[in-house]
Design a protein around this motif. Structure first.
Motif, PDB file in Angstrom:
ATOM      1  N   TRP A 134       1.993   2.539  -3.611  1.00 18.13           N
ATOM      2  CA  TRP A 134       0.517   3.379  -4.194  1.00 18.13           C
ATOM      3  C   TRP A 134       0.673   4.836  -3.969  1.00 18.13           C
ATOM      4  CZ3 TRP A 134      -1.049   1.745  -8.725  1.00 18.13           C
ATOM      5  CH2 TRP A 134      -1.118   0.331  -8.970  1.00 18.13           C
ATOM      6  N   ALA A 135       1.378   5.408  -3.141  1.00 19.36           N
ATOM      7  CA  ALA A 135       1.323   6.695  -2.796  1.00 19.36           C
ATOM      8  C   ALA A 135       1.612   7.400  -4.060  1.00 19.36           C
ATOM      9  CB  ALA A 135       2.647   7.043  -1.784  1.00 19.36           C
ATOM     10  N   ASN A 183       0.680  -1.196   0.142  1.00 19.15           N
ATOM     11  CA  ASN A 183      -0.144   0.066  -0.055  1.00 19.15           C
ATOM     12  C   ASN A 183       0.745   1.282  -0.022  1.00 19.15           C
ATOM     13  OD1 ASN A 183      -2.334  -1.562  -0.117  1.00 19.15           O
ATOM     14  ND2 ASN A 183      -2.682  -1.440   2.079  1.00 19.15           N
ATOM     15  N   THR A 204      -3.064   1.466   6.648  1.00 20.50           N
ATOM     16  CA  THR A 204      -3.228  -0.015   6.535  1.00 20.50           C
ATOM     17  C   THR A 204      -2.895  -0.601   8.005  1.00 20.50           C
ATOM     18  OG1 THR A 204      -2.342   0.094   4.295  1.00 20.50           O
ATOM     19  CG2 THR A 204      -2.318  -1.938   5.292  1.00 20.50           C
ATOM     20  N   ASN A 256       0.215   5.701   4.096  1.00 25.13           N
ATOM     21  CA  ASN A 256      -0.677   4.502   3.580  1.00 25.13           C
ATOM     22  C   ASN A 256      -0.381   3.335   4.572  1.00 25.13           C
ATOM     23  OD1 ASN A 256      -1.670   6.264   1.332  1.00 25.13           O
ATOM     24  ND2 ASN A 256      -0.296   4.954  -0.071  1.00 25.13           N
TER      25      ASN A 256
END
Length: 187
Positions: free
Chosen positions: A37-38, A34, A128, A124
């Protein structure tokens, strides 16, 4: 939890409130995926991470402390109180992730944008961890620049801190936030 709840439940959970019990590798991998995906300007993807657990994390804690002690003894200005606290926290938590910024070689964008992208990657991970009901803490002691050699950082890399992650032993209450209306101007 929905996204609003995840954001409002995110905490900086101090290491003393994290259980020193093994964290499943799949959970760590999910946080890192995750993070990847920044948002990133010019697609530089400047985030790099070094994950330390178990014996390797304990070795890192000792290596960092010994190195800082050596630097202090040779006249380098090192706050040894903070070094002790960092060593103890690093030993206490189950997972420590070194947060590293890899500067774009061509320097197509300002450094602050690269730092911002890495910060969003960490957010992120943090969201999470929150969704998985785990605690996290971003430690950024003042002696970070001295640790580049210990971590084997490459040219163009900069250590921005350590992200401690673990299961929560005691809920850490929210400090809350002031009203958003005090921070927004509508035009």
């Amino acid at each position: 939890m929905n996204i609003d709840e995840i954001i409002k439940n995110r905490r900086a959970t101090p290491p003393r409130f994290l259980l020193n019990e093994k964290v499943d590798k799949d959970k760590i991998s999910r946080m890192l995926e995750n993070a990847n995906w920044a948002p990133t300007h010019k697609e530089t993807e400047p985030w790099r991470f070094i994950v330390s657990q178990e014996e390797k994390k304990d070795e890192l804690a000792q290596d960092v402390f010994s190195y800082l002690q050596e630097k202090s003894n040779s006249g380098e200005e090192v706050n040894m109180q903070k070094a002790v606290k960092f060593r103890d926290n690093l030993s206490r938590v189950p997972v420590a992730i070194a947060i590293i910024m890899q500067r774009d070689e061509a320097k197509r964008i300002p450094e602050w944008e690269e730092v911002a992208a890495v910060s969003m990657a960490v957010q992120n991970m943090w969201l999470t961890a929150t969704e998985m009901e785990m605690g996290a803490f971003w430690a950024s002691p003042p002696f970070l620049p001295l640790l580049h050699n210990i971590l084997g950082l490459k040219p163009g890399q900069k250590l921005l801190g350590f992200f401690f992650v673990g299961n929560i032993s005691v809920d850490f209450p929210s400090p809350g936030r002031g009203p958003v209306e005090e921070k927004v101007e509508w035009r």
